[in-house]
Design an enzyme around this catalytic site. Structure first.
Site, mmCIF file in Angstrom:
data_model
loop_
_atom_site.group_PDB
_atom_site.id
_atom_site.type_symbol
_atom_site.label_atom_id
_atom_site.label_comp_id
_atom_site.label_asym_id
_atom_site.label_seq_id
_atom_site.Cartn_x
_atom_site.Cartn_y
_atom_site.Cartn_z
ATOM 1 C CD GLU A 333 -3.244 -0.543 2.378
ATOM 2 O OE1 GLU A 333 -4.127 -0.906 2.011
ATOM 3 O OE2 GLU A 333 -2.923 0.045 3.352
ATOM 4 C CB CYS A 334 0.795 4.311 0.061
ATOM 5 S SG CYS A 334 1.170 6.396 -0.373
#
EC number: 6.3.5.11
Length: 453
Positions: A333-334
């Site tokens: 994520e990210c």
């Protein structure tokens, strides 16, 4: 059984002092011997980590746009378990959120109304005097379902300034529960995504102790506790809660956890553990690889752009991650997504080699703010669910993709206002990732079965 009390610290806008006063209250209540819990409204990793440093409980968030009522209730029940008082820190301004739907706009006021949480309104009075009275009155009267029960004056310049502001608020029919004087001194340092993380603060214990001292001097703690209302445990349907939660991606989950990878939402880890999963932390910055005995690997968001050179040199981590991904799912994520890519360009324009499990290149030298609610529809079966599953969450990053690579996209993305944002992320074999942070599943989905719930 002791019923915990609950109160929300809110303000007309961001930057008004909500975090400082929330931490001051938590520290002061704890010093009194009270067991304290905390919740942050809206998507945010950093403030809840400061809460957790005081409460020694999982950092928790609630959000009325991302989460259905069953999940909101489950999280609030968790926050109130075995505590005497829960302090809810509001994001943004009290009534700020999307335009619709009513009650599910992502506004802090939605949470206050749904759970009957009384509001302690923080007013930054710098640059004004009696004008704070109409502001306080307007907030108190704006909604019949939101109870503003008291006011704290913040950044007060002098005793005369306090008298002017206090009298105006009292004329508006609201009690003033304290006035924090403006002072020079240590403040929490910030960087591009907000406050510097709690784990990086060199003197956090001392700073929190000073905040407790300030709260005892300048806040009426007894009055604030009186304003707080009893929070009765919500009845939660287990099936509805399971439908809203992201199921654990494995029985044993390797989770990247250090200064570069720390943005894992507390309700995810909490419910994964309650479902019987074991989280096995490892540190890429310490050149550690995911435990080969785990079933899945989760690369959390964080600040890899600040440690890109160190990650690039972590050969044991990168090789171990590649070996793991041959037979087990890996999701980023990210910041984790950035590290899964081919390369990462830092703020100085230097390119660093990353894991190369996906083909994209990201850059922090070409900064652009991406911020807002997102609904993602998965385009293929993966660690997050079956193709067609809709997930709700958000984006908050400055990094940009300068080379998309040739991987299949992970999901179609729609903004909170319904605007299409196109495809996002990437997926190759058992590896997936995107800048999208997931908080919950949308209802009525074709989801992967999980025996955990």
């Amino acid at each position: 059984m002791i019923v915990p009390r609950i109160i929300m610290v809110a303000a007309p806008r961001s930057g008004g002092g909500k975090t400082t006063i929330t931490l001051a209250l938590l520290a002061a209540f704890q010093r009194r011997g009270l067991r304290v819990g905390a919740v942050k409204t809206g998507p945010d990793y950093i403030d809840p980590a400061f809460h957790a440093a005081i409460t020694h409980r999982p950092p928790l968030n609630v959000d009325s746009w991302c989460m259905p009522v069953s999940l909101l209730s489950g999280i609030m029940n968790a926050a109130a378990t075995d505590v005497d008082v829960v302090v809810v820190e509001s994001a943004m301004g009290l009534f700020d959120g999307l335009m619709a739907p009513e009650g599910a706009r992502g506004a802090p006021a939605d949470i206050a109304a749904l759970f009957g949480v009384p509001v302690l309104l923080v007013l930054d009075v710098s640059g004004q005097g009696q004008s704070v009275g109409p502001i306080a009155q307007g907030f108190a009267r704006w909604s019949e379902t939101v109870q503003v029960r008291g006011v704290v004056l913040n950044r007060v310049a002098s005793q005369r300034h306090e008298r002017l502001a206090r009298s105006a608020v009292e004329m508006a029919g609201l009690p003033v529960c304290g006035a924090l004087m403006r002072q020079k001194g240590e403040v929490l340092p910030e960087r591009h995504l907000g406050l510097v993380q709690a784990r990086e603060h060199g003197n956090l214990a001392g700073w929190l102790s000073d905040l407790a001292d300030k709260a005892e001097r300048e806040l009426n703690l007894d009055a604030i506790l009186q304003i707080a209302s009893p929070l009765v445990e919500a009845k939660v349907n287990s099936a509805s809660l399971a439908a809203a939660c992201i199921p654990p991606p494995g029985q044993r989950i390797a989770v990247a956890d250090d200064a570069a990878f720390s943005f894992l939402y507390g309700h995810l880890s909490l419910f994964w553990r309650q479902a019987g999963a074991e989280l096995v932390p490892f540190s890429p910055l310490a050149d550690q690889a995911p435990d080969a005995s785990c079933d899945a690997c989760w690369l959390s968001g964080g600040y890899p752009e600040l440690y890109a050179g160190q990650i690039a040199q972590a050969e044991h981590f990168k090789k171990g991650l590649k070996d793991f991904a041959l037979t087990h799912p890996v999701h980023g994520e990210c910041g984790g997504y950035m590290v899964l890519g081919k390369a990462l360009e830092d703020a100085q324009g230097q390119m660093h080699t990353m894991a190369g499990l996906l083909g994209h290149v990201t850059s922090f030298a070409h900064r652009k703010l991406h911020l807002g609610y997102r609904e993602a529809t998965l385009l293929a079966d993966n660690i997050l669910g079956r193709a067609g599953t809709r997930l709700r969450g958000h984006e908050f990053h400055y990094a940009t993709v300068t080379d998309k690579g040739s991987d299949a996209p992970l999901a179609d993305l729609v903004a909170g206002d319904g605007a299409s944002l196109g495809a996002c992320g990437g997926q190759r074999g058992l590896v997936s990732g995107s800048f999208f942070h997931v908080l919950a599943r949308s209802s009525n989905q074709n989801i992967l079965n999980s025996s955990a719930f």
